[in-house]
Design a protein around this motif. Structure first.
Motif, PDB file in Angstrom:
ATOM      1  N   VAL A 221       0.402  -1.400   0.130  1.00 23.15           N
ATOM      2  CA  VAL A 221       0.388  -0.039  -0.006  1.00 23.15           C
ATOM      3  C   VAL A 221       1.018   1.205  -0.083  1.00 23.15           C
ATOM      4  O   VAL A 221       0.426   2.179  -0.545  1.00 23.15           O
ATOM      5  CB  VAL A 221      -0.472  -0.196   1.126  1.00 23.15           C
ATOM      6  N   VAL A 222       1.707   1.200   1.257  1.00 24.78           N
ATOM      7  CA  VAL A 222       2.283   2.557   1.462  1.00 24.78           C
ATOM      8  C   VAL A 222       3.598   2.015   0.317  1.00 24.78           C
ATOM      9  O   VAL A 222       4.161   1.075   0.179  1.00 24.78           O
ATOM     10  CB  VAL A 222       3.263   2.732   2.659  1.00 24.78           C
ATOM     11  N   ASP A 223       4.688   3.277  -0.253  1.00 24.73           N
ATOM     12  CA  ASP A 223       5.732   3.212  -0.392  1.00 24.73           C
ATOM     13  C   ASP A 223       7.503   3.361   0.550  1.00 24.73           C
ATOM     14  O   ASP A 223       7.115   4.141   0.886  1.00 24.73           O
ATOM     15  CB  ASP A 223       5.569   4.896  -1.116  1.00 24.73           C
ATOM     16  N   PRO A 224       7.674   2.079   0.888  1.00 26.89           N
ATOM     17  CA  PRO A 224       8.832   1.885   1.569  1.00 26.89           C
ATOM     18  C   PRO A 224       9.152   2.978   1.541  1.00 26.89           C
ATOM     19  O   PRO A 224      10.326   3.001   2.982  1.00 26.89           O
ATOM     20  CB  PRO A 224       9.388   0.590   1.144  1.00 26.89           C
ATOM     21  N   GLU A 225      10.084   4.215   0.878  1.00 26.45           N
ATOM     22  CA  GLU A 225      10.535   4.444   1.370  1.00 26.45           C
ATOM     23  C   GLU A 225      10.622   5.956   1.337  1.00 26.45           C
ATOM     24  O   GLU A 225      11.203   6.587   1.061  1.00 26.45           O
ATOM     25  CB  GLU A 225      11.962   4.248  -0.147  1.00 26.45           C
TER      26      GLU A 225
ATOM     27  N   LYS B  60       0.832   1.659  -9.356  1.00 31.07           N
ATOM     28  CA  LYS B  60       2.016   1.021  -7.623  1.00 31.07           C
ATOM     29  C   LYS B  60       1.980  -0.074  -8.606  1.00 31.07           C
ATOM     30  O   LYS B  60       1.636  -0.860  -8.975  1.00 31.07           O
ATOM     31  CB  LYS B  60       1.028   0.745  -6.790  1.00 31.07           C
TER      32      LYS B  60
ATOM     33  N   ARG C 295       6.282   2.820  -6.313  1.00 28.62           N
ATOM     34  CA  ARG C 295       6.704   1.746  -5.430  1.00 28.62           C
ATOM     35  C   ARG C 295       5.400   1.777  -4.147  1.00 28.62           C
ATOM     36  O   ARG C 295       5.456   2.023  -3.855  1.00 28.62           O
ATOM     37  CB  ARG C 295       8.389   2.134  -5.258  1.00 28.62           C
TER      38      ARG C 295
END
Lengths: 579, 113
Positions: A107-111, B22, B56
């Motif tokens: 779901v989220v952008d881990p960076e 995504k 991403r």
């Protein structure tokens, strides 16, 4: 063009009717003049298996199973034109998964820390720092019933409370991310997919026990996880969630990464601590437990990745909410890496108390190639196998232990008829022999002897007496080993011997391996009456063990045969047999 | 940090709206070729000058269907495509993003708002 109705179709049976049904649907839609309002799409997966042609309609999420060609027109008229549900065809599909730990993975952008903040990230920390005392945090954790997700299932609140109650000038928090079970990758996915949730859990732990420093022990084989955690730490420091005076509360906490060199034993907490201290990764006897005397002899809380990832949610939604999920003794959800002979190898998160059968068949989509399931292995080299007849057992810490397995960190390997239980036991004990640190003799010598006995059985050289000796070594190793590695290493052997005794006996008495895995007990033969003399086995044999010609037929020279099984695979007429 | 700042920080993010794609870029996805898919999507987006954000994310769990691509276009449900390769990525841009038609044979999940 937007806001169209969508019709997804998929043939979940064995047939291949999808192209035909697709054009029938298109034709029906055109006949009813709906082509501007409806789109028909061939789906790749609808989460429904072995139910013939399945049709899903969005919006509404109506699912029809076992649809026949004659019913297509009715579906188009009733469900697409008039918006009715055809009750006789509709089935209820409930999603058996519940994502708490994996809530943000995918779901989220881990960076990007802003993405995490956007989904209520660091809100739990803020709530705790502004309005909770450490006692209240422990109390809330106790209400939630969270237990350690590394496998042992020790109540997390107790661990935190032990460390909190000890007066010391310095305390530490450690996140155990040294995931080493074969076939398990739950922690890697969380580290890579939602690193900030782990950091937040660790910071909360730091506040609760009064620690100002934490370490993430990550294995060096996870370069991407390390990179993302590293980035997450820097971002959290920039935003003031880590460092001095976090969110103006006067609480200081910082994190560092320590890399593990891939030794399996370093997943054991005392060995892990030794490794962080810069010593050789040797375990040491407990007590004292790390929460009393851990890293550099200071009180240390050491928890698994998944445990820490659970913490922020518990404080956002309340311990009471969390304790509603799961079974009576095991609360919450568990992440499993479902692999092996299962159709959908996947990372799943299910509420505790779900049965193994639901996991394998409803979520995993059943066994590959429609074969029969034999067993499910849980807990990696420390766990055991659970046979088909016990698959209806609800999964929780106690139940799995009763069956001779363990919850473990979450590896779950599905095995079918082609898996030999002696071979499986040999594989796991071989792993433990390789990974044994050698400090204590029960594990160092016992492991090797267990491996030797299993080798003997798989080669058909063993007697029934050996079986008894093997069992007594298993029990001795279990009792006498210093750390968890040795204490649990015999589990795969003991559980396969318990549930598949017959298979062991066959190896010894009949010198046969019914799964065809123990190569020393196999012999390949060509059945002359079935052989069509095509020569495909002759051309594919890597060692030249097959001789003959197209006129007289072919035979296998047993002395040259390496039992690779190539001829067995390539024969189209089932003329090559394995005995 | 002041409480107000914290709330502002959150607000700014929820204000972001619009179309996005995504791509699951964890080890599992990358091993299955997600990096190529990501690059292809970015390349096609720039070539066509589309107003869509390519993001991403981590592993969504459906390892058997990697690489996974999730697409959100306003007015349409969120769609998860699996086993996406370069040509499927181009088709997603051409069909799903440009003409708002779903792509055949790659849909693994569909989520209504």
């Amino acid at each position: 063009m937007a806001n169209k109705k969508i019709v997804l179709i998929k043939d979940t049976g064995l047939g291949d009717k999808i192209k035909e049904y697709y054009s029938l649907f298109l034709k029906s839609v055109r006949e009813e003049n709906l082509q501007d309002q409806v789109q028909v799409v061939r789906a790749a997966d609808l989460g429904v298996y072995n139910k013939g042609v399945v049709v899903k309609i969005v919006p509404g999420n109506i699912i029809y199973a076992h649809v026949t060609a004659e019913q297509i027109h009715e579906i188009v008229v009733q469900s697409l034109k008039k918006n009715n549900v055809i009750k006789e065809l509709a089935i209820n599909v409930s999603d058996k998964q519940q994502r708490i730990v994996l809530r943000n993975c995918g779901v989220v952008d881990p960076e990007n820390i802003d993405d995490y903040i956007n989904v209520d990230g660091y809100q739990a920390l803020k709530k705790i720092l502004s309005s909770y005392t450490p006692e209240k945090v422990v109390e809330e954790l106790k209400v939630s019933g969270l237990r350690g997700r590394g496998g042992g299932g020790f109540p997390t609140w107790m661990k935190w409370n032990f460390a909190r109650n000890i007066a010391a000038d310095q305390k530490y928090i450690i996140c155990n991310a040294d995931e080493g079970d074969p076939g398990a990758y739950m922690d890697r996915s969380v580290l890579e997919g939602d690193p900030h949730a782990i950091l937040e859990g660790m910071i909360i732990a730091g506040f609760t026990v009064g620690a100002s420093k934490g370490f993430l022990y990550i294995r060096a084989e996870y370069p991407l996880a390390i990179k993302r955690i590293d980035k997450a730490i820097i971002q959290a420091q920039e935003k003031g969630f880590l460092g001095k005076n976090i969110l103006n509360s006067g609480f200081d906490f910082d994190l560092e990464i320590r890399l593990g060199a891939g030794a399996f034993v370093c997943g054991e907490e005392t060995a892990l601590i030794a490794s962080i201290e810069g010593k050789r990764g040797y375990p040491s006897p407990r007590p004292p437990y790390p929460s009393v005397s851990g890293l550099w002899r200071k009180p240390t809380v050491i928890n698994n990745v998944e445990t820490f990832a659970n913490v922020p949610v518990i404080f956002l939604r309340g311990g009471n909410w969390y304790s509603q999920i799961g079974s009576s003794t095991s609360k919450g959800t568990k992440v499993f890496a479902l692999t092996g002979k299962v159709r959908n190898s996947s990372l799943i998160e299910v509420p505790m108390g779900i049965t193994l059968r639901e996991i394998v068949f409803d979520i995993g989509g059943g066994v590959l190639d429609g074969k029969k399931i034999k067993a499910v292995q849980t807990g990696g080299p420390s766990g055991g196998v659970i046979p088909e007849e016990l698959l209806d057992t609800p999964v929780d810490y106690e139940n799995l232990q009763k069956l001779g397995s363990i919850m473990g960190s979450g590896g779950m390997i599905v095995m079918d008829e082609d898996d030999c239980m002696v071979d499986i036991a040999k594989f796991y004990i071989n792993f433990c022999v390789d990974e044994s640190c050698g400090k204590c003799s029960p594990c160092r010598i016992g492991g090797y002897q267990m491996y030797k006995y299993l080798e003997k059985i798989s080669q058909g050289r063993a007697s029934f007496e050996d079986l008894e000796k093997l069992e007594s070594i298993c029990n001795a190793t279990k009792r006498a080993s210093l750390c968890g590695l040795g204490q649990t290493a015999p589990n795969p052997i003991l559980s396969t011997m318990k549930y598949f005794q017959q298979e062991y006996r066959e190896h010894i008495a009949n010198k046969k391996c019914r799964a065809g895995k123990c190569v020393d007990l196999l012999e390949y033969k060509i059945l002359q009456d079935k052989c069509k003399k095509c020569g495909v086995c002759f051309r594919n044999c890597p060692t030249g063990a097959i001789s003959g010609n197209n006129k007289e037929g072919f035979i296998i020279d047993v002395s040259k045969c390496v039992k690779c099984g190539k001829c067995y695979e390539v024969c189209k007429f089932d003329a090559v047999v394995r005995e | 940090m002041e409480e107000n700042n914290f709330n502002d920080m959150k607000k700014k993010n929820t204000d972001e709206k619009g179309n996005w794609i995504k791509v699951g870029l964890s080890t599992c996805g990358i091993a299955a070729g997600a990096k190529d898919v990501f690059d292809t999507l970015v390349f096609e987006k720039e070539k066509k000058n589309l107003n869509i954000e390519i993001k991403r994310c981590g592993c969504a769990g459906m390892c058997y269907a990697e690489p996974l691509v999730e697409v959100f276009i306003e007015g349409m449900p969120r769609v998860i495509y699996g086993r996406v390769d370069k040509s499927a990525a181009i088709e997603i841009i051409n069909r799903h993003v440009c003409s708002k038609e779903l792509v055949n044979d790659h849909i693994y999940d569909i989520k209504e708002k």
